[in-house]
Motif scaffolding. Structure first.
Motif, PDB file in Angstrom:
ATOM      1  N   THR A 197     -43.870  17.048  -0.470  1.00 16.89           N
ATOM      2  CA  THR A 197     -44.718  16.366  -0.841  1.00 16.89           C
ATOM      3  C   THR A 197     -43.624  15.403  -1.975  1.00 16.89           C
ATOM      4  O   THR A 197     -43.823  16.553  -2.916  1.00 16.89           O
ATOM      5  CB  THR A 197     -46.202  17.246  -1.180  1.00 16.89           C
ATOM      6  N   GLY A 198     -44.148  14.458  -1.674  1.00 15.08           N
ATOM      7  CA  GLY A 198     -43.752  13.999  -2.575  1.00 15.08           C
ATOM      8  C   GLY A 198     -42.029  13.231  -3.015  1.00 15.08           C
ATOM      9  O   GLY A 198     -41.311  12.850  -3.927  1.00 15.08           O
ATOM     10  N   TYR A 199     -41.430  14.044  -1.982  1.00 18.23           N
ATOM     11  CA  TYR A 199     -39.756  13.288  -1.971  1.00 18.23           C
ATOM     12  C   TYR A 199     -39.892  13.127  -0.157  1.00 18.23           C
ATOM     13  O   TYR A 199     -40.870  13.087   0.277  1.00 18.23           O
ATOM     14  CB  TYR A 199     -39.211  15.115  -1.144  1.00 18.23           C
ATOM     15  N   ARG A 229     -42.410  12.689   2.729  1.00 13.93           N
ATOM     16  CA  ARG A 229     -43.429  10.828   2.904  1.00 13.93           C
ATOM     17  C   ARG A 229     -42.642  10.022   3.887  1.00 13.93           C
ATOM     18  O   ARG A 229     -43.383   9.752   5.413  1.00 13.93           O
ATOM     19  CB  ARG A 229     -43.095  10.164   1.604  1.00 13.93           C
TER      20      ARG A 229
END
Lengths: 467, 195
Positions: A197-199, A229
């Motif tokens: 998450t966030g990558y 993502r």
């Protein structure tokens, strides 16, 4: 300092960076479908704004369509209304639609690449989280919500905060019987359903280079299942060979021009990632999930975690909840457990190569009588190819029916559902509670593992059949 | 979009990790072509036995009368899974203005912000402190100051939100208005980009 392939493409698409906020990112291709677009059309109409770049949008009907008798009117009235609304909206706003009955119709993430719409270096969005699939061509592709669909309608842009970048290197050769679906299930089991998450993830390494485009798409497809993502793979000769001659791929002189641009799309040797993970391909067994998120997976030869292995009270509680839903016990093995259904399909594994793999296992054999099947090609084109290669005869001879293109039992929006309490080996992407129907118990696996279960009616190590 | 500045409310504790969007709003409710009315199907299969509204599951927190409020507090990785904005619509339509968790999935977070639902990310320890409170406790969230406070104990933590999104939430602006105002810049960008 060098740039990652992600940075190279991202930077070329930034229209503006809002101070203290996201970037305004230009979108090259926008794919839409019946489920997540109607409210965006209503929204843009309410604002009195026209669609900014309708020619950069392609629509299809896939999520909410029947996979039998597609020539007949859709029986479910709500579904029919939703599909009709898409037809109406596309006509009104000048959007190209590959609807039911059109030879280009199919799952949005199958037809984009198949038609050559998906190309390296592009930004591609769709109101569907599995848009990450298109990253297999070296594009930045990600799922968006309906408000963002409306943004792209309005201005061909979305507001995005630049994600961090992660590289996952997979080196070496895969064992016989292990395919790309096993690679991604292995990665997700290793880093968890929220580990990326966030990558944005780049997949690299010799094991990735050796994969076909279909196999690469399967990996990028499930990037979202670890929270990423999106996922991407730098284009190479395999990519160009797949694309060349496809209907919307550049032709002639334009192809040569594009090829020069595409060959710049790689991560520079001195580029830095926020996180790197290294995996040895030979360590990967055929994988299967046991729980209610895609991170709850293990080798088909493995055993479920024991209660004692959990130290955190909430995690233990969640594990117990998943076991209760799945009707499984801590520490047990899955091998040999009967399954009632096999689903082969979805944007993860419904391409021609998946059908070839399954056919290679079931050829000249009979389906186990206890297993019910949902076998669903990803597109009209895949269905046509199945026939052209005579694979349909192999399925028919094995007592297995092939349905028509759509998302089908992956998300259970149409009538293709798994009954409560029954186990389904599924080549799809999500094993969430109720995903394939209320109470349905999903075991995610590769097309090969699914093919093995077609023959045995049980969770089987495909390597036992192959060797 | 509705604006949000400050809120003090009781909260509903959902002690479940990895709450995915299929649980928030099951796929069979995605056949709608409007945004309205999703709240009654929020967490549908966790709320009712066999999809039957006359048989609420008493062990599910939304059915426990002692809990109420405009704030939903959930364990980590809330909103993972599909991009369906219907998840945000159903949470908003049910009456939640804020969702608190120690970790949000990316797409859900964007969808929530685009619908005037504020996602507040807190530390694991703070989340546990909230879960330790009783049903009568209230939380106060001040968006301008970017703080969340457990009113009974006074324990407080600050949370992150980017300046642009904060302005949007405080004023009820949405991204589409902003993008529409940028049309000329975008056309200018296209001239180079599409060469």
């Amino acid at each position: 300092m060098g740039k990652t392939i992600f940075d190279k493409i991202w930077d070329k698409h930034v229209v503006k960076i809002i101070e203290g906020g996201p970037s305004v990112l230009y979108i090259d291709k926008h794919l839409i479908h019946e489920v997540t677009s109607p409210q965006a059309f209503t929204g843009i109409e309410k604002r009195g704004a026209p669609l900014f770049r309708p020619k950069q949008i392609v629509a299809t009907a896939d999520h909410n369509v029947p996979t039998m008798n597609q020539h007949l009117p859709i029986a479910d009235q709500l579904s029919k209304f939703q599909v009709d609304t898409l037809i109406e909206n596309c006509k009104k706003h000048g959007v190209e639609l590959y609807g039911l009955g059109h030879p280009n119709q199919g799952i949005v993430h199958v037809i984009g690449p198949e038609l050559g719409i998906t190309q390296p270096g592009m930004t591609i969005v769709c109101g569907d989280s599995h848009t990450s699939t298109h990253g297999a061509f070296g594009s930045i592709a990600f799922g968006i919500g309906t408000s963002e669909v409306e943004m792209v309608f309005a201005a061909q842009c979305v507001m995005q905060t630049k994600p961090k970048v992660m590289r996952i290197n997979i080196e070496g050769s895969l064992q016989n019987g292990v395919v790309s679906k096993d690679i991604i299930l292995y990665i997700i089991a290793k880093i968890s359903a929220s580990g990326a998450t966030g990558y944005f993830v780049e997949y690299a390494g010799s094991a990735i280079r050796a994969l076909s485009m279909e196999a690469r798409m399967t990996i990028c497809n499930m990037s979202i299942e670890m929270g990423a993502r999106g996922g991407m793979i730098a284009p190479d000769e395999t990519t160009y060979a797949y694309m060349k001659g496809r209907p919307f791929a550049p032709q002639g002189e334009n192809w040569n021009k594009k090829l020069i641009e595409w060959k710049e799309l790689y991560t520079d040797a001195d580029a830095k990632f926020d996180l790197e993970i290294n995996i040895n391909a030979a360590d990967i067994d055929p994988m299967i999930t046991y729980g209610t998120n895609p991170g709850m997976g293990l080798s088909v030869q493995g055993k479920l975690p024991t209660m004692e292995s959990f130290t955190d009270a909430t995690e233990k509680q969640n594990f117990e909840k998943a076991l209760a839903y799945m009707g499984l016990e801590a520490g047990q093995s899955l091998l040999g457990m009967p399954v009632q259904y096999v689903f082969i399909g979805s944007c993860t594994n419904s391409r021609i190569e998946d059908f070839r793999l399954v056919a290679s296992i079931i050829k000249g054999k009979q389906k186990n009588a206890s297993v019910k099947t949902l076998i669903v090609p990803g597109s009209q084109e895949v269905a046509k190819q199945i026939k052209a290669e005579g694979l349909d005869k192999i399925f028919t001879a094995a007592g297995i029916e092939i349905r028509q293109a759509g998302c089908s039992a992956c998300l259970g929006m149409n009538e293709d559902k798994i009954p409560a309490g029954e186990y389904c080996i599924s080549t799809s992407n999500r094993n969430f509670e109720g995903r394939q129907g209320a109470g349905a118990r999903t075991l995610l696996a590769s097309p090969l593992t699914a093919a093995a279960a077609l023959l045995t009616g049980k969770i089987t190590d495909i390597r036992e059949i192959l060797n | 979009m509705q604006s949000l500045q400050k809120i003090t409310s009781r909260f509903i504790p959902l002690r479940i990790e990895n709450v995915d969007t299929d649980q928030i709003i099951p796929a069979r409710f995605l056949k709608a072509t409007t945004k309205e009315g999703f709240g009654k199907n929020l967490f549908r299969d966790w709320r009712y036995e066999n999809d039957d509204e006359s048989k609420p599951k008493t062990d599910f927190v939304l059915n426990q009368k002692q809990f109420s409020g405009e704030i939903l507090v959930a364990a980590k990785n809330f909103g993972c899974g599909s991009s369906r904005e219907h998840a945000a619509w159903s949470i908003q339509d049910y009456g939640f203005k804020v969702v608190v968790s120690s970790f949000f999935a990316d797409i859900f977070k964007n969808n929530a912000l685009n619908n005037g639902v504020l996602p507040v990310t807190v530390s694991d320890a703070f989340l546990q402190a909230i879960f330790a409170e009783g049903a009568d406790a209230t939380l106060s969230i001040d968006l301008e100051k970017q703080t969340i406070t457990i009113d009974t104990t006074g324990a407080s933590e600050s949370f992150e939100i980017n300046a642009y999104k904060k302005t949007c939430m405080l004023n009820g602006y949405d991204d589409i208005d902003y993008l529409l105002s940028m049309k000329e810049e975008i056309e200018q960008f296209e001239l180079n980009h599409n060469k």
